[in-house]
Design a protein around this motif. Structure first.
Motif, PDB file in Angstrom:
ATOM      1  N   ARG A 330       1.006  -1.174  -0.025  1.00  0.00           N
ATOM      2  CA  ARG A 330       0.119  -0.081   0.041  1.00  0.00           C
ATOM      3  C   ARG A 330       0.861   1.332  -0.097  1.00  0.00           C
ATOM      4  O   ARG A 330       0.493   2.180  -0.667  1.00  0.00           O
ATOM      5  N   GLU A 331       1.927   1.198   0.625  1.00  0.00           N
ATOM      6  CA  GLU A 331       2.777   2.163   0.899  1.00  0.00           C
ATOM      7  C   GLU A 331       3.554   2.537  -0.390  1.00  0.00           C
ATOM      8  O   GLU A 331       3.845   3.629  -0.934  1.00  0.00           O
ATOM      9  N   GLY A 332       3.957   1.594  -1.023  1.00  0.00           N
ATOM     10  CA  GLY A 332       4.677   1.588  -2.543  1.00  0.00           C
ATOM     11  C   GLY A 332       3.782   2.191  -3.495  1.00  0.00           C
ATOM     12  O   GLY A 332       4.230   2.884  -4.450  1.00  0.00           O
ATOM     13  N   ILE A 333       2.456   1.577  -3.382  1.00  0.00           N
ATOM     14  CA  ILE A 333       1.489   2.049  -4.532  1.00  0.00           C
ATOM     15  C   ILE A 333       1.020   3.322  -4.319  1.00  0.00           C
ATOM     16  O   ILE A 333       0.933   4.116  -5.277  1.00  0.00           O
ATOM     17  N   THR A 334       1.039   3.709  -2.900  1.00  0.00           N
ATOM     18  CA  THR A 334       0.959   5.342  -2.627  1.00  0.00           C
ATOM     19  C   THR A 334       1.778   6.167  -3.571  1.00  0.00           C
ATOM     20  O   THR A 334       1.590   7.424  -3.990  1.00  0.00           O
ATOM     21  N   ASP A 335       2.983   5.845  -3.206  1.00  0.00           N
ATOM     22  CA  ASP A 335       4.115   6.595  -3.686  1.00  0.00           C
ATOM     23  C   ASP A 335       4.001   6.666  -5.308  1.00  0.00           C
ATOM     24  O   ASP A 335       4.324   7.835  -5.857  1.00  0.00           O
ATOM     25  N   ILE A 336       3.775   5.434  -5.851  1.00  0.00           N
ATOM     26  CA  ILE A 336       3.647   5.628  -7.434  1.00  0.00           C
ATOM     27  C   ILE A 336       2.376   6.411  -7.855  1.00  0.00           C
ATOM     28  O   ILE A 336       2.445   7.329  -8.806  1.00  0.00           O
ATOM     29  N   GLN A 406      -5.143  -6.015 -17.804  1.00  0.00           N
ATOM     30  CA  GLN A 406      -4.505  -6.509 -18.624  1.00  0.00           C
ATOM     31  C   GLN A 406      -2.969  -6.230 -18.771  1.00  0.00           C
ATOM     32  O   GLN A 406      -1.798  -7.199 -18.888  1.00  0.00           O
ATOM     33  N   GLU A 407      -2.655  -5.123 -18.418  1.00  0.00           N
ATOM     34  CA  GLU A 407      -1.300  -4.700 -18.502  1.00  0.00           C
ATOM     35  C   GLU A 407      -0.438  -5.270 -17.288  1.00  0.00           C
ATOM     36  O   GLU A 407       0.833  -5.846 -17.336  1.00  0.00           O
ATOM     37  N   MET A 408      -1.102  -5.476 -16.138  1.00  0.00           N
ATOM     38  CA  MET A 408      -0.472  -6.098 -14.777  1.00  0.00           C
ATOM     39  C   MET A 408      -0.363  -7.721 -15.264  1.00  0.00           C
ATOM     40  O   MET A 408       0.927  -8.151 -14.927  1.00  0.00           O
ATOM     41  N   LYS A 409      -1.155  -8.355 -15.933  1.00  0.00           N
ATOM     42  CA  LYS A 409      -1.288  -9.772 -16.167  1.00  0.00           C
ATOM     43  C   LYS A 409      -0.146 -10.010 -17.083  1.00  0.00           C
ATOM     44  O   LYS A 409       0.561 -10.930 -17.000  1.00  0.00           O
ATOM     45  N   ASP A 410       0.064  -9.073 -18.254  1.00  0.00           N
ATOM     46  CA  ASP A 410       1.169  -9.469 -19.140  1.00  0.00           C
ATOM     47  C   ASP A 410       2.653  -9.118 -18.530  1.00  0.00           C
ATOM     48  O   ASP A 410       3.507  -9.590 -19.009  1.00  0.00           O
ATOM     49  N   THR A 437       5.757  -6.535  -8.019  1.00  0.00           N
ATOM     50  CA  THR A 437       4.425  -6.075  -8.332  1.00  0.00           C
ATOM     51  C   THR A 437       4.441  -4.266  -8.324  1.00  0.00           C
ATOM     52  O   THR A 437       3.735  -3.896  -9.234  1.00  0.00           O
ATOM     53  N   LEU A 438       5.458  -3.931  -7.499  1.00  0.00           N
ATOM     54  CA  LEU A 438       5.498  -2.389  -7.705  1.00  0.00           C
ATOM     55  C   LEU A 438       6.246  -1.836  -9.020  1.00  0.00           C
ATOM     56  O   LEU A 438       5.739  -0.881  -9.415  1.00  0.00           O
ATOM     57  N   ASP A 439       7.190  -2.915  -9.442  1.00  0.00           N
ATOM     58  CA  ASP A 439       7.856  -2.751 -10.769  1.00  0.00           C
ATOM     59  C   ASP A 439       6.822  -2.457 -11.961  1.00  0.00           C
ATOM     60  O   ASP A 439       6.600  -1.649 -12.725  1.00  0.00           O
ATOM     61  N   ALA A 440       5.654  -3.682 -11.611  1.00  0.00           N
ATOM     62  CA  ALA A 440       4.939  -3.776 -12.823  1.00  0.00           C
ATOM     63  C   ALA A 440       3.902  -2.438 -12.717  1.00  0.00           C
ATOM     64  O   ALA A 440       3.541  -1.943 -13.489  1.00  0.00           O
ATOM     65  N   TYR A 441       3.456  -1.804 -11.317  1.00  0.00           N
ATOM     66  CA  TYR A 441       2.778  -0.851 -11.190  1.00  0.00           C
ATOM     67  C   TYR A 441       3.004   0.450 -11.960  1.00  0.00           C
ATOM     68  O   TYR A 441       2.527   1.193 -12.530  1.00  0.00           O
ATOM     69  N   ARG A 442       4.536   0.632 -11.672  1.00  0.00           N
ATOM     70  CA  ARG A 442       5.132   1.715 -12.233  1.00  0.00           C
ATOM     71  C   ARG A 442       4.990   1.816 -13.645  1.00  0.00           C
ATOM     72  O   ARG A 442       4.741   2.908 -14.382  1.00  0.00           O
ATOM     73  N   GLU A 443       5.071   0.623 -14.335  1.00  0.00           N
ATOM     74  CA  GLU A 443       5.015   0.737 -15.967  1.00  0.00           C
ATOM     75  C   GLU A 443       3.389   0.668 -16.234  1.00  0.00           C
ATOM     76  O   GLU A 443       3.160   1.468 -17.305  1.00  0.00           O
ATOM     77  N   ALA A 444       2.584   0.088 -15.279  1.00  0.00           N
ATOM     78  CA  ALA A 444       1.103   0.127 -15.821  1.00  0.00           C
ATOM     79  C   ALA A 444       0.085   1.142 -15.499  1.00  0.00           C
ATOM     80  O   ALA A 444      -0.774   1.598 -16.389  1.00  0.00           O
ATOM     81  N   ILE A 445       0.439   2.094 -14.526  1.00  0.00           N
ATOM     82  CA  ILE A 445      -0.244   3.170 -13.980  1.00  0.00           C
ATOM     83  C   ILE A 445      -0.155   4.165 -15.268  1.00  0.00           C
ATOM     84  O   ILE A 445       0.840   4.599 -15.732  1.00  0.00           O
TER      85      ILE A 445
END
Length: 445
Positions: A330-336, A406-410, A437-445
């Motif tokens: 949650r903290e990592g996603i909040t930062d992203i 879809q982006e996260m699944k890929d 997961t946080l790396d994927a978030y950075r690319e997908a958001i």
């Protein structure tokens, strides 16, 4: 990723199952991937693709896909002794004793076979106990696939939310907004003598994870006491995941009259349960006159899995581990989100997490709750964070399903396929899973 085998399986499934699935939430676009096996905090699909799994079977897999040795041993020993008996077993008594020692509301408990069966039985019990018909539910709350709660609209115009339910059934259900104390007071003022129970998730856990505002559950408790209604906490999702062995009711310090359970209480096997005050639960047959029965209720393998699951959690650092990873996510996603999508709201508590694609950017977007929205009235995001199920429904729900998921699944990360269902950490997940997961978030958001 190659999905040829999953596509072939889905094509076959369409010929023999409605929509090609056995639960509607699995019908992802353009087609679901079919899981071949689990491995710790991961799943591997029919084409050999590996994903970090944050779905965790929609909640019951506290240990991921690799059971601790004591849990696996308990399952195997009871399965080897025979599939089931149609008679009581010692293990169901032991499991009931464990739950009643740890959950504040539980003096007596009846095991059933699913969360839906638990809430259906709890509603029937409340009506039988009080001699009243009306049930108050929260708009956006979810209590399984049952006629009494698949209702939408407001307290003055309730309507079935799905085909197949007669209009007359909805007349006995009063849907109100979560976190709205004024409306629930008005409903009790008008219908108090006819209300059998308030049925509420301690946290709206099937609608983006909406936490209660300060004092809301206390208001429900007081109103039920004043009007002779029962307060029912649906802890099918939050039970033994929020608040540890005491469940969400211990975290919030509010004790309901009845609690419904599912998921973790069965250790990953099909289960449900209704627990609460002994004088209420004793209303079930054969001790009372509210009929309830089931061929597979108290199944010995499920009871063994559930008891061993909770005992292992009590004796090890399970909740410290899963809650720490949940907070780190949650903290990592909040930062992203602060950098890339400041309008989004990160929600969750303990081992639950989600990002709600809210549309409004707060004036002070930097001042959010780093560990997930806590409905803190002093927070700079307070006026913009979701308070009700309608607030979550007003988010960019299509963006989650059609683009982000879809982006996260890929990128090898398996999330719940819609904006509403929450996600879970497990004892099998690692720091590396969080970072991936946080790396994927950075690319997908």
């Amino acid at each position: 990723m190659n999905h040829e085998r999953s596509r072939e399986l889905y094509d076959r499934a369409l010929s023999v199952s409605p929509g090609g699935v056995n639960s509607s939430v699995r019908a992802t676009m353009p087609h679901p991937f079919f899981v071949e096996r689990g491995d710790g905090g991961h799943v591997i699909d029919a084409d050999g693709n590996r994903y970090v799994d944050w779905v965790m079977g929609y909640g019951p897999l506290l240990y991921g896909h690799d059971l601790p040795d004591p849990v696996e041993s308990a399952v195997q020993s009871h399965a080897a002794a025979g599939p089931m008996y149609g008679a009581p077993t010692e293990i169901e008594v032991e499991h009931a004793e464990f739950v009643s020692r740890h959950v504040p509301s539980v003096e007596s408990i009846r095991f059933v076979n699913s969360g839906t069966e638990a809430t259906v039985s709890a509603v029937r019990l409340a009506r039988g106990h009080t001699g009243r018909d009306k049930i108050v539910v929260m708009q956006g709350g979810y209590h399984g696939a049952q006629e009494s709660t698949l209702v939408e609209g407001g307290p003055e115009n309730p309507q079935p939310s799905t085909a197949g339910i007669p209009e007359e059934f909805a007349e006995h259900t009063l849907p109100i907004p979560f976190n709205d104390p004024q409306t629930v007071k008005e409903v009790f003022a008008e219908h108090g003598d006819d209300i059998a129970a308030v049925l509420v998730e301690p946290i709206l856990a099937n609608t983006g994870i909406v936490m209660p505002v300060d004092g809301y559950h206390e208001t429900l408790r007081d109103l039920c006491d004043d009007h002779g209604a029962l307060l029912i906490f649906d802890e099918v999702i939050t039970g033994f995941r929020v608040g540890g062995l005491g469940c969400a009711q211990s975290k919030f310090g509010v004790t309901p009259d009845v609690t419904t359970f599912g998921k973790i209480i069965g250790g990953g096997f099909p289960v449900g349960a209704i627990g609460g005050r002994a004088d209420v639960i004793e209303g079930f047959t054969p001790s009372g006159d509210v009929f309830q029965s089931g061929t597979f209720s108290g199944h010995p393998v499920t009871m063994a899995a559930g008891k061993a699951t909770l005992e292992y959690a009590a004796e090890n650092d399970v909740y410290e581990h899963v809650n720490r990873l949940g907070r780190k996510l949650r903290e990592g996603i909040t930062d992203i989100c602060a950098e890339r999508a400041p309008e989004y709201t990160v929600v969750g508590t303990d081992s639950m997490f989600k990002t709600v694609f809210t549309r409004e950017t707060p004036v002070d977007a930097e001042a959010g709750c780093a560990g997930g929205c806590r409905q803190d009235s002093d927070c700079g995001r307070y006026d913009a964070c979701p308070k009700t199920g309608a607030d979550v429904a007003a988010a960019e729900t299509d963006r989650w399903e059609r683009v982000f998921w879809q982006e996260m699944k890929d990128r090898g990360v398996f999330l719940t396929a819609n904006q509403f269902e929450c996600q879970f950490t497990s004892y099998a997940h690692t720091e590396a899973d969080v970072e991936k997961t946080l790396d994927a978030y950075r690319e997908a958001i």
